[in-house]
Design an enzyme around this catalytic site. Structure first.
Site, PDB file in Angstrom:
ATOM      1  N   THR A   1       0.990  -4.116   4.427  1.00 35.27           N
ATOM      2  CA  THR A   1       0.660  -4.426   5.824  1.00 35.27           C
ATOM      3  C   THR A   1       0.048  -5.808   6.032  1.00 35.27           C
ATOM      4  OG1 THR A   1      -1.500  -3.331   5.611  1.00 35.27           O
ATOM      5  CG2 THR A   1       0.346  -1.995   6.423  1.00 35.27           C
TER       6      THR A   1
ATOM      7  N   THR B   1       0.812  -1.213   0.000  1.00 38.67           N
ATOM      8  CA  THR B   1       0.000   0.000   0.000  1.00 38.67           C
ATOM      9  C   THR B   1       0.845   1.262   0.000  1.00 38.67           C
ATOM     10  OG1 THR B   1      -1.826  -1.105   1.117  1.00 38.67           O
ATOM     11  CG2 THR B   1      -1.761   1.285   1.292  1.00 38.67           C
TER      12      THR B   1
ATOM     13  N   SER C   1       1.973  -7.483  -0.393  1.00 40.72           N
ATOM     14  CA  SER C   1       2.576  -8.380   0.594  1.00 40.72           C
ATOM     15  C   SER C   1       1.869  -9.724   0.662  1.00 40.72           C
ATOM     16  CB  SER C   1       2.589  -7.720   1.970  1.00 40.72           C
ATOM     17  OG  SER C   1       1.282  -7.509   2.466  1.00 40.72           O
TER      18      SER C   1
END
Length: 331
Positions: free
Chosen positions: A98, A15, A64
């Site tokens: 995240t 992000t 991620s």
């Protein structure tokens, strides 16, 4: 000659690197398909030059959710190279999505072999967002990575001005900026405007002083997580064993219990040579060590979340370590 500390920034996407279709696109920004490389991320935060001499290190620009063992090992090797090639390197920052940030951070906290601090940083809002949190997170991550107080703490996580230990922190909210929290013990310190303030140190064993060295490993053994719920049977456990799992971590009822049917399947797995570790789905507190579980051959994860317990178990099994009770009491 610059007097600012040298900080390497490794970009992995996520992000913090993503560009949405407009400043109010805070959720579906991935639809735009634009992810900046590390040079693009740094270019949007010229204030970094006020706190560090930044060394950009391109890696990958991916979410991620796509990062796992291959990328983890590559990050360790990149940190090795940076430390060797730059004797004046103060620290390393890894930008990261995240979703799995806490798992990457804990892996690094167990496996890094360099003396410099490594800080993993992300953002809850994309780079294109109105009032995005990425720029300040990145700047503060550089400040923390360069701070002498960060040495000897293993890998660290920095978001929302808070410095967290990789072993302890977890993502607790889908969208809130204060999502990364350490439920039981709180932050290690704060990256405030006037200084980086430290308040406590983690006690468990940390990189670089660990028994785990992944530089010669080609793969990690399969370790799965089985989630416990009312009425759960042994189907998931049996499927994981059939798929070749060498270890299974349970996300059990607090404080770590599972259903009778699930326990029966776990006991059968142990008899087949599969390591079984019990943890809690509560995300806070220790998993209970009971006489029954001990008799069945289950190991407790202590207060590690299931996803962190999986990382530690995989590393232990990869290194042929059999005294798992010691490992989970040490790390």
């Amino acid at each position: 000659m610059s007097t600012k500390p040298k900080v390497a920034i490794i970009g992995t996407g996520g992000t913090i690197s993503s560009m949405g279709r407009g400043p109010l696109e805070l959720i579906d920004y991935g639809a735009a398909g634009v992810v900046l490389d590390v040079h693009g991320v740094i270019a949007r935060v010229p204030e970094l030059a006020l706190v560090a001499d930044v060394l950009p290190v391109p890696f990958k620009a991916i979410p991620s959710t796509a990062l796992a063992w291959p990328e983890w090992k590559q990050l360790v090797l990149i940190c090795d190279r940076l430390s060797a090639e730059h004797p004046d390197l103060a620290g390393v920052v890894v930008t990261h999505g995240t979703a799995s940030l806490e798992e990457t951070a804990y892996f690094l906290s167990l496996t890094l072999k360099i003396p410099q601090p490594v800080v993993v940083v992300g953002a809850q809002r994309p780079a294109s967002a109105l009032a995005g949190d990425g720029p300040m997170n990145l700047l503060n991550a550089c400040r923390v990575a360069a701070d002498p107080g960060a040495r000897g703490l293993g890998a660290l996580v920095l978001l929302n001005d808070e410095i967290q230990a990789a072993r302890e922190v977890t993502k607790t909210s889908t969208l809130r900026l204060q999502t990364f929290r350490t439920a039981d013990f709180g932050a290690l310190g704060h990256a405030d405007a006037d200084l980086v303030a430290w308040y406590r140190r983690p006690l468990r064993r940390l990189a670089p002083d660990t028994e785990f060295d992944v530089r010669g490993l080609d793969a990690l053994p399969r370790v799965d997580i089985a989630y416990t719920y009312a009425g759960a049977d042994g189907t998931a456990i049996e499927a994981f064993v059939a798929a070749g799992a060498k270890g299974i971590v349970t996300a059990g009822f607090a404080p770590g219990y599972v259903t009778p049917a699930m326990s029966e399947a776990m006991a059968a797995a142990v008899k087949q040579g599969v390591a079984v570790v019990t943890s809690s789905r509560a995300m806070s507190g220790r998993a209970a060590k009971t006489s029954k579980n001990t008799a069945l051959g289950f190991v407790t994860a202590d207060n590690l979340t299931p996803q962190k317990a999986r990382v530690l178990l995989a590393l232990a099994l990869a290194h042929g370590i059999t005294d798992l009770e010691r490992v989970f009491a040490t790390y």
